[in-house]
Design a protein around this motif. Structure first.
Motif, PDB file in Angstrom:
ATOM      1  N   ALA A  43      48.475  87.583   7.725  1.00  0.00           N
ATOM      2  CA  ALA A  43      47.086  87.434   8.162  1.00  0.00           C
ATOM      3  C   ALA A  43      46.703  85.964   8.086  1.00  0.00           C
ATOM      4  N   SER A  44      45.578  85.612   8.644  1.00  0.00           N
ATOM      5  CA  SER A  44      45.170  84.211   8.642  1.00  0.00           C
ATOM      6  C   SER A  44      45.016  83.720   7.205  1.00  0.00           C
ATOM      7  N   GLY A  45      45.585  82.575   6.940  1.00  0.00           N
ATOM      8  CA  GLY A  45      45.497  81.999   5.601  1.00  0.00           C
ATOM      9  C   GLY A  45      46.658  82.386   4.701  1.00  0.00           C
ATOM     10  N   GLU A  46      47.410  83.430   5.042  1.00  0.00           N
ATOM     11  CA  GLU A  46      48.556  83.810   4.226  1.00  0.00           C
ATOM     12  C   GLU A  46      49.761  83.012   4.662  1.00  0.00           C
ATOM     13  N   SER A  47      50.775  82.997   3.800  1.00  0.00           N
ATOM     14  CA  SER A  47      51.968  82.218   4.099  1.00  0.00           C
ATOM     15  C   SER A  47      53.196  83.119   4.076  1.00  0.00           C
ATOM     16  N   VAL A  48      54.315  82.546   4.508  1.00  0.00           N
ATOM     17  CA  VAL A  48      55.588  83.262   4.534  1.00  0.00           C
ATOM     18  C   VAL A  48      56.605  82.445   3.755  1.00  0.00           C
ATOM     19  N   ARG A  49      57.384  83.112   2.923  1.00  0.00           N
ATOM     20  CA  ARG A  49      58.430  82.442   2.153  1.00  0.00           C
ATOM     21  C   ARG A  49      59.537  81.988   3.098  1.00  0.00           C
ATOM     22  N   VAL A  50      60.154  80.859   2.775  1.00  0.00           N
ATOM     23  CA  VAL A  50      61.189  80.318   3.646  1.00  0.00           C
ATOM     24  C   VAL A  50      62.415  81.233   3.673  1.00  0.00           C
ATOM     25  N   ASP A  51      62.808  81.828   2.548  1.00  0.00           N
ATOM     26  CA  ASP A  51      63.979  82.696   2.564  1.00  0.00           C
ATOM     27  C   ASP A  51      63.725  83.945   3.407  1.00  0.00           C
ATOM     28  N   SER A  52      62.507  84.446   3.361  1.00  0.00           N
ATOM     29  CA  SER A  52      62.146  85.610   4.153  1.00  0.00           C
ATOM     30  C   SER A  52      62.107  85.266   5.639  1.00  0.00           C
ATOM     31  N   ARG A 109      56.256  80.495  15.126  1.00  0.00           N
ATOM     32  CA  ARG A 109      55.496  81.682  14.740  1.00  0.00           C
ATOM     33  C   ARG A 109      56.007  82.162  13.392  1.00  0.00           C
ATOM     34  N   LEU A 110      55.083  82.556  12.523  1.00  0.00           N
ATOM     35  CA  LEU A 110      55.451  83.073  11.215  1.00  0.00           C
ATOM     36  C   LEU A 110      55.554  84.592  11.280  1.00  0.00           C
ATOM     37  N   ILE A 111      56.682  85.112  10.845  1.00  0.00           N
ATOM     38  CA  ILE A 111      56.854  86.558  10.777  1.00  0.00           C
ATOM     39  C   ILE A 111      57.477  86.901   9.433  1.00  0.00           C
ATOM     40  N   ARG A 112      57.247  88.112   8.984  1.00  0.00           N
ATOM     41  CA  ARG A 112      57.790  88.564   7.705  1.00  0.00           C
ATOM     42  C   ARG A 112      58.889  89.585   7.859  1.00  0.00           C
ATOM     43  N   LYS A 113      58.768  90.415   8.888  1.00  0.00           N
ATOM     44  CA  LYS A 113      59.737  91.488   9.079  1.00  0.00           C
ATOM     45  C   LYS A 113      60.808  91.044  10.064  1.00  0.00           C
ATOM     46  N   ARG A 114      62.026  91.516   9.830  1.00  0.00           N
ATOM     47  CA  ARG A 114      63.138  91.189  10.710  1.00  0.00           C
ATOM     48  C   ARG A 114      62.904  91.845  12.065  1.00  0.00           C
ATOM     49  N   VAL A 115      63.148  91.080  13.108  1.00  0.00           N
ATOM     50  CA  VAL A 115      62.901  91.553  14.463  1.00  0.00           C
ATOM     51  C   VAL A 115      64.179  91.396  15.284  1.00  0.00           C
ATOM     52  N   GLY A 116      64.159  91.941  16.479  1.00  0.00           N
ATOM     53  CA  GLY A 116      65.303  91.835  17.370  1.00  0.00           C
ATOM     54  C   GLY A 116      65.541  90.399  17.811  1.00  0.00           C
TER      55      GLY A 116
END
Length: 175
Positions: A43-52, A109-116
């Motif tokens: 969500a806006s303002g949240e971050s994503v870990r580099v390993d993820s 783009r920041l994503i958290r879940k693995r995608v195709g």
């Protein structure tokens, strides 16, 4: 004077950005996957870990390998070694040394879940140098399955092919 309606019934000039996007229209399945990835993103303002993130965009096979790469100093963000918990932002440059190759990517783009793979490619800009060419030569010394254990003669022929022997009949020094 009222604006005239176009062929599609809309009035006024068309948005050229929308036209360009329509021309680049991707497969409906890919579009759905992109929408799902954005919905699953932070969500806006949240971050994503580099390993993820490096796992989610398929630069690394598993998240634990991504964490190990970070701990081993193989991941750099904007020129600095980072821990696995480092937060990524859009525009960061990520350098990853993996499997004898360096990957240089810019985060789009920041994503958290693995995608195709088609969706993952759209999450970064790849500035990596081209991979080294594979050897065009067939591997030397591979035996067919079921042929059994090599004889002494077979072993010597394999060694000669590999260049271990100097080409002589019996001794390594060629006498």
């Amino acid at each position: 004077m009222a604006p005239q309606a176009d062929e599609d019934g809309t009035a006024g000039p068309k948005n050229t950005v929308q036209e360009a996007d329509a021309e680049k229209a991707v497969d409906p399945q890919v579009a759905a996957a992109i929408a799902a990835a954005e919905a699953a993103g932070p969500a806006s303002g949240e971050s994503v870990r580099v390993d993820s993130w490096i796992w989610a965009v398929r630069l690394i096979k598993t998240r634990s390998l991504g964490a190990a790469a970070c701990k081993g100093g193989h991941v750099r963000v904007n020129g600095q070694n980072v821990k696995p918990s480092h937060s990524l932002r859009v525009g960061d440059e990520v350098r990853l040394r993996h499997e004898g190759r360096e990957r240089i990517v810019i985060v789009k783009r920041l994503i958290r879940k693995r995608v195709g793979a088609p969706v993952a490619i759209q999450c970064y800009v790849d500035n990596s140098p081209p991979p080294p060419p594979r050897e065009a030569v067939a591997p030397v010394g591979i035996r067919d399955r079921g042929t059994g254990r090599p004889t002494k003669r077979d072993r010597r022929e394999l060694e000669r092919l590999r260049g271990l022997l100097g080409g002589g009949a019996g001794r390594p020094d060629g006498r």
